[in-house]
Enzyme design. Structure first.
Site, PDB file in Angstrom:
ATOM      1  N   GLY A  46       0.798  -1.068  -0.075  1.00  0.00           N
ATOM      2  CA  GLY A  46       0.076   0.266  -0.104  1.00  0.00           C
ATOM      3  C   GLY A  46       0.879   1.267  -0.160  1.00  0.00           C
ATOM      4  O   GLY A  46       1.976   1.215   0.408  1.00  0.00           O
ATOM      5  N   GLN A  51       3.094  10.115   1.039  1.00  0.00           N
ATOM      6  CA  GLN A  51       4.418   9.440   1.127  1.00  0.00           C
ATOM      7  C   GLN A  51       5.206   9.823  -0.163  1.00  0.00           C
ATOM      8  O   GLN A  51       6.580   9.386  -0.106  1.00  0.00           O
ATOM      9  CB  GLN A  51       4.273   7.927   1.224  1.00  0.00           C
ATOM     10  CG  GLN A  51       3.489   7.771   2.559  1.00  0.00           C
ATOM     11  CD  GLN A  51       3.553   6.137   2.674  1.00  0.00           C
ATOM     12  OE1 GLN A  51       2.391   5.547   2.001  1.00  0.00           O
ATOM     13  NE2 GLN A  51       4.565   5.400   3.171  1.00  0.00           N
ATOM     14  N   CYS A  95       5.799   0.179   7.573  1.00  0.00           N
ATOM     15  CA  CYS A  95       5.534   1.292   6.655  1.00  0.00           C
ATOM     16  C   CYS A  95       6.671   1.771   5.695  1.00  0.00           C
ATOM     17  O   CYS A  95       7.822   1.689   6.195  1.00  0.00           O
ATOM     18  CB  CYS A  95       5.235   2.574   7.582  1.00  0.00           C
ATOM     19  SG  CYS A  95       4.704   4.075   6.733  1.00  0.00           S
ATOM     20  N   LEU A  96       6.310   1.767   4.355  1.00  0.00           N
ATOM     21  CA  LEU A  96       7.497   2.215   3.556  1.00  0.00           C
ATOM     22  C   LEU A  96       8.199   3.470   3.989  1.00  0.00           C
ATOM     23  O   LEU A  96       9.209   3.774   3.418  1.00  0.00           O
ATOM     24  CB  LEU A  96       6.891   2.399   2.215  1.00  0.00           C
ATOM     25  CG  LEU A  96       6.365   1.060   1.571  1.00  0.00           C
ATOM     26  CD1 LEU A  96       5.650   1.035   0.108  1.00  0.00           C
ATOM     27  CD2 LEU A  96       7.559  -0.113   1.364  1.00  0.00           C
ATOM     28  N   HIS A 137      -4.628   1.700   7.510  1.00  0.00           N
ATOM     29  CA  HIS A 137      -3.142   2.228   7.492  1.00  0.00           C
ATOM     30  C   HIS A 137      -2.953   3.455   6.501  1.00  0.00           C
ATOM     31  O   HIS A 137      -2.545   4.543   6.808  1.00  0.00           O
ATOM     32  CB  HIS A 137      -2.074   1.147   7.191  1.00  0.00           C
ATOM     33  CG  HIS A 137      -0.750   1.409   7.228  1.00  0.00           C
ATOM     34  ND1 HIS A 137       0.213   1.061   8.070  1.00  0.00           N
ATOM     35  CD2 HIS A 137       0.126   2.329   6.363  1.00  0.00           C
ATOM     36  CE1 HIS A 137       1.371   1.693   7.706  1.00  0.00           C
ATOM     37  NE2 HIS A 137       1.344   2.194   6.742  1.00  0.00           N
ATOM     38  N   GLU A 138      -3.241   3.119   5.173  1.00  0.00           N
ATOM     39  CA  GLU A 138      -3.224   4.263   4.308  1.00  0.00           C
ATOM     40  C   GLU A 138      -4.252   5.389   4.455  1.00  0.00           C
ATOM     41  O   GLU A 138      -3.603   6.356   3.975  1.00  0.00           O
ATOM     42  CB  GLU A 138      -3.467   3.532   2.769  1.00  0.00           C
ATOM     43  CG  GLU A 138      -2.910   2.247   2.250  1.00  0.00           C
ATOM     44  CD  GLU A 138      -1.286   2.463   2.545  1.00  0.00           C
ATOM     45  OE1 GLU A 138      -0.713   3.734   2.707  1.00  0.00           O
ATOM     46  OE2 GLU A 138      -0.531   1.456   2.922  1.00  0.00           O
ATOM     47  N   HIS A 141      -2.642   7.701   6.743  1.00  0.00           N
ATOM     48  CA  HIS A 141      -1.463   8.512   6.452  1.00  0.00           C
ATOM     49  C   HIS A 141      -2.208   9.735   5.660  1.00  0.00           C
ATOM     50  O   HIS A 141      -1.694  10.833   5.627  1.00  0.00           O
ATOM     51  CB  HIS A 141      -1.029   7.938   4.867  1.00  0.00           C
ATOM     52  CG  HIS A 141       0.082   6.811   5.255  1.00  0.00           C
ATOM     53  ND1 HIS A 141       1.317   7.597   5.921  1.00  0.00           N
ATOM     54  CD2 HIS A 141       0.559   5.594   5.329  1.00  0.00           C
ATOM     55  CE1 HIS A 141       2.194   6.775   6.237  1.00  0.00           C
ATOM     56  NE2 HIS A 141       1.655   5.313   5.547  1.00  0.00           N
TER      57      HIS A 141
HETATM   58 NI    NI Z   1       2.475   3.459   5.752  1.00  0.00          NI
END
Ligand code: NI
Length: 173
Positions: A46, A51, A95-96, A137-138, A141
């Site tokens: 995701g 991000q 998380c990326l 989660h997304e 963000h």
């Molecule tokens: Ni994340």
């Protein structure tokens, strides 16, 4: 297609609340495609627009493709909003934007999300377990909420110190 660079914690962009997208334009469609490529390349399941430095309510996710023999099940969502939730589940999330960091999160086990798709059409996505976790989660963000916010102060400080130390090391190279 363009691979976008992924912004890392503690960049303040990640803490911003994103305003809704007024219309799904060609630019938004391009952003969805670029984010999708970036997510698959990372690899991740995701990615949210802040991000990649875009303060827009746009997310992409695909929780199936990385599993063995998994086929792609891609969601590209604009202005996603949780309209129903039920149950509770705990999941250890990464998380990326926060590399080498895991946090156990309490989430709803099932969610129903209303969003616009890439064609600008209103759709409803229902997810449970990993898909529900990933949607939450997304969407977090987009409101500047990160998994590290739920960590203890000590864990957060240790992580931030480590990131700063790595940055300093890089600068000296
Ligand atoms: Ni994340």
């Amino acid at each position: 297609m363009n691979l976008l660079s992924i912004i890392k914690y503690p960049d303040p962009i990640l803490k911003k609340v994103c305003p809704p997208v007024a219309k799904v334009t060609k630019e938004i469609q391009q952003l969805l495609e670029d984010m999708t490529e970036t997510m698959y390349a990372a690899p991740g399941v995701g990615l949210a627009a802040p991000q990649v430095g875009e303060l827009k309510r746009v997310i992409v996710l695909d929780v199936s493709w990385s599993k063995e023999g998994g086929k792609k099940e891609l969601y590209q969502l604009v202005n996603p909003k949780i309209i129903e939730r039920s149950g509770e589940i705990e999941w250890e999330e990464g998380c990326l934007s926060i590399l080498d960091f895991l946090q156990t999160m309490k989430r709803s086990q099932k969610v129903k999300v209303e969003a616009l798709n890439k064609q600008g059409k209103l759709i409803v996505v229902e997810g449970e377990d990993l898909l529900a976790v990933c949607l939450q989660h997304e969407i977090d963000h987009l409101d500047g909420k990160l998994i590290i916010d739920k960590a203890s102060r000590l864990k957060r400080k240790l992580y931030t110190d480590k990131v700063k130390k790595n940055e300093n090391t890089l600068l000296r190279l």
